[in-house]
Scaffold this active site. Structure first.
Site, mmCIF file in Angstrom:
data_model
loop_
_atom_site.group_PDB
_atom_site.id
_atom_site.type_symbol
_atom_site.label_atom_id
_atom_site.label_comp_id
_atom_site.label_asym_id
_atom_site.label_seq_id
_atom_site.Cartn_x
_atom_site.Cartn_y
_atom_site.Cartn_z
ATOM 1 N N GLU A 143 0.824 -1.208 0.000
ATOM 2 C CA GLU A 143 0.000 0.000 0.000
ATOM 3 C C GLU A 143 0.865 1.268 0.000
ATOM 4 O O GLU A 143 0.482 2.288 -0.581
ATOM 5 C CB GLU A 143 -0.953 -0.003 1.192
ATOM 6 C CG GLU A 143 -1.937 -1.159 1.228
ATOM 7 C CD GLU A 143 -2.764 -1.319 -0.037
ATOM 8 O OE1 GLU A 143 -2.992 -0.298 -0.751
ATOM 9 O OE2 GLU A 143 -3.169 -2.455 -0.348
ATOM 10 N N GLU A 161 -0.424 -0.766 -9.846
ATOM 11 C CA GLU A 161 -0.043 -2.028 -9.222
ATOM 12 C C GLU A 161 1.422 -2.357 -9.477
ATOM 13 O O GLU A 161 2.061 -3.045 -8.675
ATOM 14 C CB GLU A 161 -0.943 -3.163 -9.706
ATOM 15 C CG GLU A 161 -2.392 -3.071 -9.243
ATOM 16 C CD GLU A 161 -2.553 -3.116 -7.721
ATOM 17 O OE1 GLU A 161 -1.621 -3.572 -7.027
ATOM 18 O OE2 GLU A 161 -3.616 -2.701 -7.232
#
Length: 503
Positions: A267, A296
């Site tokens: 994250e 990502e």
């Protein structure tokens, strides 16, 4: 700024403010809001969504947008403004195609659906969530059909929301390569899984100490606590209001040391992307990541390529040992590195190792295609899910919580998102190969100096936001198009060496 764009700006500002308000409700709903708030807060979310649509889909914006798309007007715009108009055109076209009452209905439903999913997962009760999932799917199918161009499949419409560079033909080719190359390797690795002992990972680890060490890890890779916060949620996620307010969450388990550590690094990778978007484009339509595939790539670059390397841990492993001396005092760095890279077929995507991870994504991708080609009903989904895990992994969930209910994405209607994880892993491998040629990357890690790595990504990817797409960024940074061979070779080289394989 052209005079026409200047007239458009108040509409853009209003839509941004309304979207920010919606994001705040999403953050609150998943972190601190009481469970029973969901159905009542959903009404507020619905009204905000309705106002957001009206702020962009109206005659004034339509006229200004049409004028700004003219060649003469385009010549007067800056690169940033042209990119904003490009994004606005896509957003306008999408919103205009959806009836306002259905758009509001969907946003209210998603707000409630996510809470129903969280409870259903906790209670291991798919039947409680199924009615909400069924309605979510019905609306997403309708929206995809409204938006589809001639000859475009509904699922491709949804894929384009997350990365416009990868449609079904590209994904089918990519995933076929992964299946052919990685599944046989995973089967060979599984035969030697017992050669790596990581029982230490499943001892008792104090939650408060985990939180403190995870906060250290996040800051170590560059998370700015003056512009970001960390909270807890059932499923870790990142949310940004702008580049000076980026919020991430984590989840902690007493009997799994790795889980929270690698989630927070993942994250934080997302957060660094958002924090490093240039001030001149934050709070605009191009003020987020280029795509979820590129997003990502940043989280998985930090989580896997960087944080699972021995070089990353050399300066800080003693700190981890001193945090949990009773569990790790006899676990050497070499042992720990083997442990965090141990691979084996598994059921839970978010806990999966690098080697098995893309198989989790392939399963979800294939099921999503089935859903939007009307090949499977909501009632049949758990059975299909379990069959695919048996086919690809040789294992099958015994509960829905570790199967069909494990991910939050579908509760929000985020069909088409999952392929971004695999794209991201592949892009991360390609960037890694490129970066090693341009800097002494491993030496920086050994020194505990992540600044040059962070600055390279900021200057070459992050600061551009969504001005460029995934393939444009790759071309600019690496000098070539997307190439999945980097990913396949990275995995094969790493795991052949780790498990001393000859295949």
């Amino acid at each position: 700024m052209s005079k026409t764009f200047e007239k458009l700006q108040p509409y853009l500002d209003k839509s941004m403010a309304l979207q920010t308000a919606r994001n705040l409700f999403e953050w609150d709903d998943q972190t601190t809001a009481p469970f029973e708030a969901a159905e009542y807060t959903a009404k507020v979310v619905g009204i905000l969504s309705d106002e957001y649509m009206k702020s962009l889909v109206n005659e004034d914006v339509k006229k200004l947008l049409k004028k700004l798309q003219e060649e003469k007007e385009q010549q007067e715009l800056t690169e940033k403004e042209r990119a904003i108009i490009r994004e606005l055109s896509k957003t306008y076209e999408e919103l205009e195609s959806i009836p306002p009452d259905e758009y509001r209905e969907f946003n209210e439903l998603a707000s409630v659906s996510n809470r129903k999913w969280a409870k259903a997962k906790k209670d291991n009760s798919y039947e409680d969530f199924a009615p909400y999932l069924k309605k979510i799917i019905e609306l997403k199918k309708k929206f995809a059909c409204y938006r589809a161009k001639k000859g475009q499949l509904p699922y491709e419409v949804l894929l384009s929301d997350f990365d416009e560079c990868f449609m079904i033909p590209e994904l089918d080719q990519f995933f076929e390569k992964v299946k052919q190359e990685i599944i046989p390797l995973l089967k060979e690795v599984a035969k030697k899984a017992d050669t790596i002992d990581k029982s230490y990972n499943y001892l008792h680890y104090d939650i408060q100490k985990q939180k403190e060490f995870c906060r250290f890890l996040s800051g170590y890779i560059g998370f700015d606590f003056n512009r970001g916060v960390i909270a807890e949620s059932a499923h870790p996620f990142t949310l940004q209001l702008h580049n000076h307010d980026v919020r991430i969450t984590d989840r902690y388990m007493e009997d799994n040391l790795e889980s929270a550590m690698f989630s927070i690094i993942h994250e934080s990778g997302h957060a660094l992307y958002e924090m490093n978007i240039d001030d001149s484009i934050t709070q605009t339509l191009v003020g987020g990541g280029a795509s979820m595939g590129m997003h990502e790539s940043q989280s998985r670059f930090y989580e896997n390529i960087i944080a699972r390397s021995q070089e990353f841990w050399e300066p800080i492993y003693n700190r981890l040992q001193s945090t949990y001396p009773e569990n790790l005092c006899n676990i050497t760095l070499k042992h720990f590195i083997k442990g965090i890279n141990k691979a084996a077929p598994s059921l839970i995507r978010t806990e999966a190792d690098e080697l098995s991870y893309p198989i989790h994504i392939i399963i979800r991708y294939e099921i999503e295609k089935m859903i939007f080609q009307d090949e499977v009903s909501v009632e049949e989904l758990p059975k299909v899910w379990n069959q695919k895990y048996q086919e690809y992994m040789g294992i099958s969930p015994t509960t829905d919580s570790e199967g069909i209910l494990q991910d939050t994405h579908w509760s929000w209607g985020e069909f088409g998102y999952f392929p971004s994880y695999a794209i991201g892993s592949a892009v991360a491998s390609q960037l890694y190969a490129c970066m090693k040629e341009k800097m002494p990357l491993t030496q920086y890690l050994k020194e505990g100096n992540l600044t040059p790595i962070r600055e390279f990504l900021r200057d070459n990817i992050h600061k551009y936001g969504a001005i460029k797409n995934t393939k444009q960024l790759l071309k600019d940074v690496c000098g070539e198009d997307f190439n999945a061979d980097y990913y396949v070779n990275y995995l094969k080289d790493k795991y052949r060496k780790l498990y001393d394989l000859s295949i």
